[in-house]
Design a protein around this motif. Structure first.
Motif, PDB file in Angstrom:
ATOM      1  N   LEU A  94      41.708  29.277  38.649  1.00  0.00           N
ATOM      2  CA  LEU A  94      40.314  29.725  38.710  1.00  0.00           C
ATOM      3  C   LEU A  94      39.554  29.314  37.450  1.00  0.00           C
ATOM      4  O   LEU A  94      38.407  28.860  37.517  1.00  0.00           O
ATOM      5  N   ALA A  95      40.196  29.458  36.302  1.00  0.00           N
ATOM      6  CA  ALA A  95      39.549  29.095  35.040  1.00  0.00           C
ATOM      7  C   ALA A  95      39.244  27.601  34.990  1.00  0.00           C
ATOM      8  O   ALA A  95      38.211  27.175  34.464  1.00  0.00           O
ATOM      9  N   GLY A  96      40.140  26.799  35.579  1.00  0.00           N
ATOM     10  CA  GLY A  96      39.938  25.354  35.570  1.00  0.00           C
ATOM     11  C   GLY A  96      38.864  24.887  36.527  1.00  0.00           C
ATOM     12  O   GLY A  96      38.284  23.812  36.334  1.00  0.00           O
ATOM     13  N   VAL A  97      38.578  25.688  37.550  1.00  0.00           N
ATOM     14  CA  VAL A  97      37.596  25.290  38.564  1.00  0.00           C
ATOM     15  C   VAL A  97      36.241  25.938  38.324  1.00  0.00           C
ATOM     16  O   VAL A  97      35.191  25.298  38.437  1.00  0.00           O
ATOM     17  N   ALA A  98      36.251  27.207  37.959  1.00  0.00           N
ATOM     18  CA  ALA A  98      35.011  27.988  37.926  1.00  0.00           C
ATOM     19  C   ALA A  98      33.998  27.468  36.920  1.00  0.00           C
ATOM     20  O   ALA A  98      32.791  27.583  37.134  1.00  0.00           O
ATOM     21  N   TYR A  99      34.463  26.896  35.804  1.00  0.00           N
ATOM     22  CA  TYR A  99      33.542  26.534  34.727  1.00  0.00           C
ATOM     23  C   TYR A  99      33.448  25.027  34.478  1.00  0.00           C
ATOM     24  O   TYR A  99      32.791  24.605  33.530  1.00  0.00           O
ATOM     25  N   ARG A 100      34.058  24.232  35.326  1.00  0.00           N
ATOM     26  CA  ARG A 100      34.095  22.792  35.058  1.00  0.00           C
ATOM     27  C   ARG A 100      32.751  22.122  35.270  1.00  0.00           C
ATOM     28  O   ARG A 100      32.436  21.114  34.642  1.00  0.00           O
ATOM     29  N   ASP A 101      31.922  22.660  36.175  1.00  0.00           N
ATOM     30  CA  ASP A 101      30.635  22.023  36.478  1.00  0.00           C
ATOM     31  C   ASP A 101      29.438  22.823  35.968  1.00  0.00           C
ATOM     32  O   ASP A 101      28.299  22.543  36.327  1.00  0.00           O
ATOM     33  N   ILE A 105      36.583  46.341  43.871  1.00  0.00           N
ATOM     34  CA  ILE A 105      37.413  45.247  43.362  1.00  0.00           C
ATOM     35  C   ILE A 105      36.587  43.970  43.214  1.00  0.00           C
ATOM     36  O   ILE A 105      36.714  43.242  42.216  1.00  0.00           O
ATOM     37  N   MET A 106      35.715  43.694  44.178  1.00  0.00           N
ATOM     38  CA  MET A 106      34.879  42.495  44.076  1.00  0.00           C
ATOM     39  C   MET A 106      33.879  42.608  42.929  1.00  0.00           C
ATOM     40  O   MET A 106      33.502  41.603  42.316  1.00  0.00           O
ATOM     41  N   THR A 107      33.470  43.826  42.603  1.00  0.00           N
ATOM     42  CA  THR A 107      32.610  44.035  41.440  1.00  0.00           C
ATOM     43  C   THR A 107      33.353  43.665  40.162  1.00  0.00           C
ATOM     44  O   THR A 107      32.779  43.075  39.230  1.00  0.00           O
ATOM     45  N   SER A 108      34.647  43.993  40.125  1.00  0.00           N
ATOM     46  CA  SER A 108      35.475  43.598  38.976  1.00  0.00           C
ATOM     47  C   SER A 108      35.556  42.084  38.872  1.00  0.00           C
ATOM     48  O   SER A 108      35.492  41.514  37.769  1.00  0.00           O
ATOM     49  N   PHE A 109      35.688  41.423  40.012  1.00  0.00           N
ATOM     50  CA  PHE A 109      35.703  39.957  40.031  1.00  0.00           C
ATOM     51  C   PHE A 109      34.382  39.401  39.530  1.00  0.00           C
ATOM     52  O   PHE A 109      34.350  38.460  38.719  1.00  0.00           O
ATOM     53  N   GLN A 110      33.295  39.976  40.009  1.00  0.00           N
ATOM     54  CA  GLN A 110      31.970  39.503  39.597  1.00  0.00           C
ATOM     55  C   GLN A 110      31.800  39.623  38.083  1.00  0.00           C
ATOM     56  O   GLN A 110      31.334  38.682  37.418  1.00  0.00           O
ATOM     57  N   ARG A 111      32.197  40.756  37.548  1.00  0.00           N
ATOM     58  CA  ARG A 111      32.074  40.975  36.105  1.00  0.00           C
ATOM     59  C   ARG A 111      32.939  39.980  35.336  1.00  0.00           C
ATOM     60  O   ARG A 111      32.506  39.421  34.314  1.00  0.00           O
ATOM     61  N   ALA A 112      34.155  39.744  35.817  1.00  0.00           N
ATOM     62  CA  ALA A 112      35.073  38.842  35.128  1.00  0.00           C
ATOM     63  C   ALA A 112      34.552  37.408  35.116  1.00  0.00           C
ATOM     64  O   ALA A 112      34.605  36.718  34.093  1.00  0.00           O
ATOM     65  N   VAL A 113      34.033  36.948  36.258  1.00  0.00           N
ATOM     66  CA  VAL A 113      33.524  35.572  36.344  1.00  0.00           C
ATOM     67  C   VAL A 113      32.261  35.416  35.513  1.00  0.00           C
ATOM     68  O   VAL A 113      32.086  34.437  34.771  1.00  0.00           O
ATOM     69  N   THR A 161      31.273  37.061  32.933  1.00  0.00           N
ATOM     70  CA  THR A 161      31.484  37.190  31.484  1.00  0.00           C
ATOM     71  C   THR A 161      32.512  36.199  30.953  1.00  0.00           C
ATOM     72  O   THR A 161      32.664  36.048  29.742  1.00  0.00           O
ATOM     73  N   GLY A 162      33.241  35.543  31.868  1.00  0.00           N
ATOM     74  CA  GLY A 162      34.282  34.615  31.445  1.00  0.00           C
ATOM     75  C   GLY A 162      35.590  35.286  31.098  1.00  0.00           C
ATOM     76  O   GLY A 162      36.537  34.625  30.646  1.00  0.00           O
ATOM     77  N   ASP A 163      35.679  36.595  31.331  1.00  0.00           N
ATOM     78  CA  ASP A 163      36.895  37.347  30.992  1.00  0.00           C
ATOM     79  C   ASP A 163      37.820  37.439  32.208  1.00  0.00           C
ATOM     80  O   ASP A 163      38.064  38.514  32.753  1.00  0.00           O
ATOM     81  N   LEU A 164      38.340  36.297  32.635  1.00  0.00           N
ATOM     82  CA  LEU A 164      39.177  36.283  33.833  1.00  0.00           C
ATOM     83  C   LEU A 164      40.484  37.044  33.633  1.00  0.00           C
ATOM     84  O   LEU A 164      41.069  37.552  34.599  1.00  0.00           O
ATOM     85  N   LYS A 165      40.951  37.149  32.381  1.00  0.00           N
ATOM     86  CA  LYS A 165      42.203  37.868  32.122  1.00  0.00           C
ATOM     87  C   LYS A 165      42.117  39.330  32.582  1.00  0.00           C
ATOM     88  O   LYS A 165      43.133  39.944  32.927  1.00  0.00           O
ATOM     89  N   SER A 166      40.905  39.882  32.595  1.00  0.00           N
ATOM     90  CA  SER A 166      40.750  41.273  33.015  1.00  0.00           C
ATOM     91  C   SER A 166      41.129  41.478  34.477  1.00  0.00           C
ATOM     92  O   SER A 166      41.398  42.601  34.909  1.00  0.00           O
ATOM     93  N   LEU A 167      41.178  40.382  35.244  1.00  0.00           N
ATOM     94  CA  LEU A 167      41.528  40.483  36.660  1.00  0.00           C
ATOM     95  C   LEU A 167      42.993  40.823  36.870  1.00  0.00           C
ATOM     96  O   LEU A 167      43.396  41.194  37.977  1.00  0.00           O
ATOM     97  N   LEU A 168      43.799  40.710  35.821  1.00  0.00           N
ATOM     98  CA  LEU A 168      45.199  41.096  35.949  1.00  0.00           C
ATOM     99  C   LEU A 168      45.339  42.565  36.339  1.00  0.00           C
ATOM    100  O   LEU A 168      46.358  42.981  36.891  1.00  0.00           O
TER     101      LEU A 168
END
Length: 296
Positions: A229-236, A178-186, A188-195
């Motif tokens: 997550l989308a608002g925090v992960a890529y802001r900086d 599951i954490m590998t799925s998170f890593q891939r999503a973050v 690649t920017g495809d956070l929707k895949s985490l659903l």
């Protein structure tokens, strides 16, 4: 510590240090405070004439537990003025901890969050009794209470934890997937895949300590969690994630601009993430050498 390892007091302390660290960390949820308590434990132990002490391990546990209870009450006052939600300090642990199911479950972030909801006495009793199998007579000596009183405290604590702890022990391999799925999503920017892995009612708890952006209250619901997550992960800047073993379970360390931005751990039940814990407070982000934990 300044003395030869041939010294009986030093040798005993060194032999049991990993155990003492594990006990105190589970009581406090803070590695920095745990180290302070262990230092004080050593100072008190070094003043003891160890020759007549029959059970030196029990004696050390007694000293460390009493000091930890005192420190826990101090931490409680500190938390009252804390900005946002308080999460236990994540602890980088050696890989072998993940392979010890009982130990990994007892120090998991999900369990540490549950332990935060106990009163100080209940927390100490629950940890010493349920995790480290300390007898009621010894608990009574540690806490200066009767065995009957300790049994009542243990009963309350057990019921409290049972109603809140994860319902099952999830294999490390499943959490790692599951954490590998998170890593891939973050990455690649495809956070929707985490659903696909988030429970619809997932709860996100973030701790920024008033220093970094974090939700002041838990966020409930998969869509809301992803938006945050989308608002925090890529802001900086573009985040980069790396796998790690944190609190005995697979986790992710998030880097932004060459600096550690946070540590992400998860509570997994029925193959779904029901809880996400995102530590962003830089004062609680320590990536030194992994710690070796022990149950005995």
């Amino acid at each position: 510590m300044g003395e030869s390892i041939s010294d009986p007091a030093t040798r005993t302390f060194v032999v049991h240090r990993n155990l003492l660290f594990t006990i105190v960390y589970e009581i406090l949820g803070s590695a920095a405070d745990t180290e302070d308590v262990l230092q004080e434990t050593w100072l008190r132990w070094s003043d003891v004439d160890v020759a007549p002490v029959r059970d030196r391990r029990a004696y050390l546990v007694r000293i460390a537990s009493r000091l930890a209870l005192t420190r826990l009450r101090t931490l409680g006052r500190r938390k009252e003025t804390y900005v946002g939600t308080w999460l236990p300090e994540p602890l980088l642990t050696t890989a072998d901890v993940a392979d010890q199911a009982e130990l990994a479950e007892s120090v998991s972030m999900a369990m540490m969050v549950v332990l935060e909801t106990l009163a100080p006495l209940e927390r100490v009793v629950f940890i010493l009794r349920e995790v480290f199998d300390v007898g009621f007579d010894e608990l009574a000596r540690i806490l200066d209470k009767t065995p009957a009183a300790v049994r009542q405290i243990a009963h309350r604590a057990r019921q409290h934890v049972a109603a809140r702890r994860p319902r099952e022990q999830v294999p490390a391999a499943e959490i790692r997937s599951i954490m590998t799925s998170f890593q891939r999503a973050v990455d690649t920017g495809d956070l929707k895949s985490l659903l696909e892995v988030l429970d619809p009612d997932v709860i996100l708890i973030a701790d920024g300590g008033g220093i970094r952006k974090a939700a002041l209250r838990p966020i409930v619901g998969a869509e809301k969690v992803l938006r945050w997550l989308a608002g925090v992960a890529y802001r900086d800047g573009e985040p980069v994630t790396r796998p790690a073993v944190v609190n005995g379970q697979p986790a992710l360390v998030v880097w932004v601009g060459g600096e550690v931005d946070g540590i992400v751990t998860a509570r997994v039940e029925a193959s779904r993430v029901t809880g996400l814990y995102y530590m962003r407070n830089p004062r609680k982000l320590h990536l030194e050498e992994p710690v070796t934990l022990a149950l005995s």
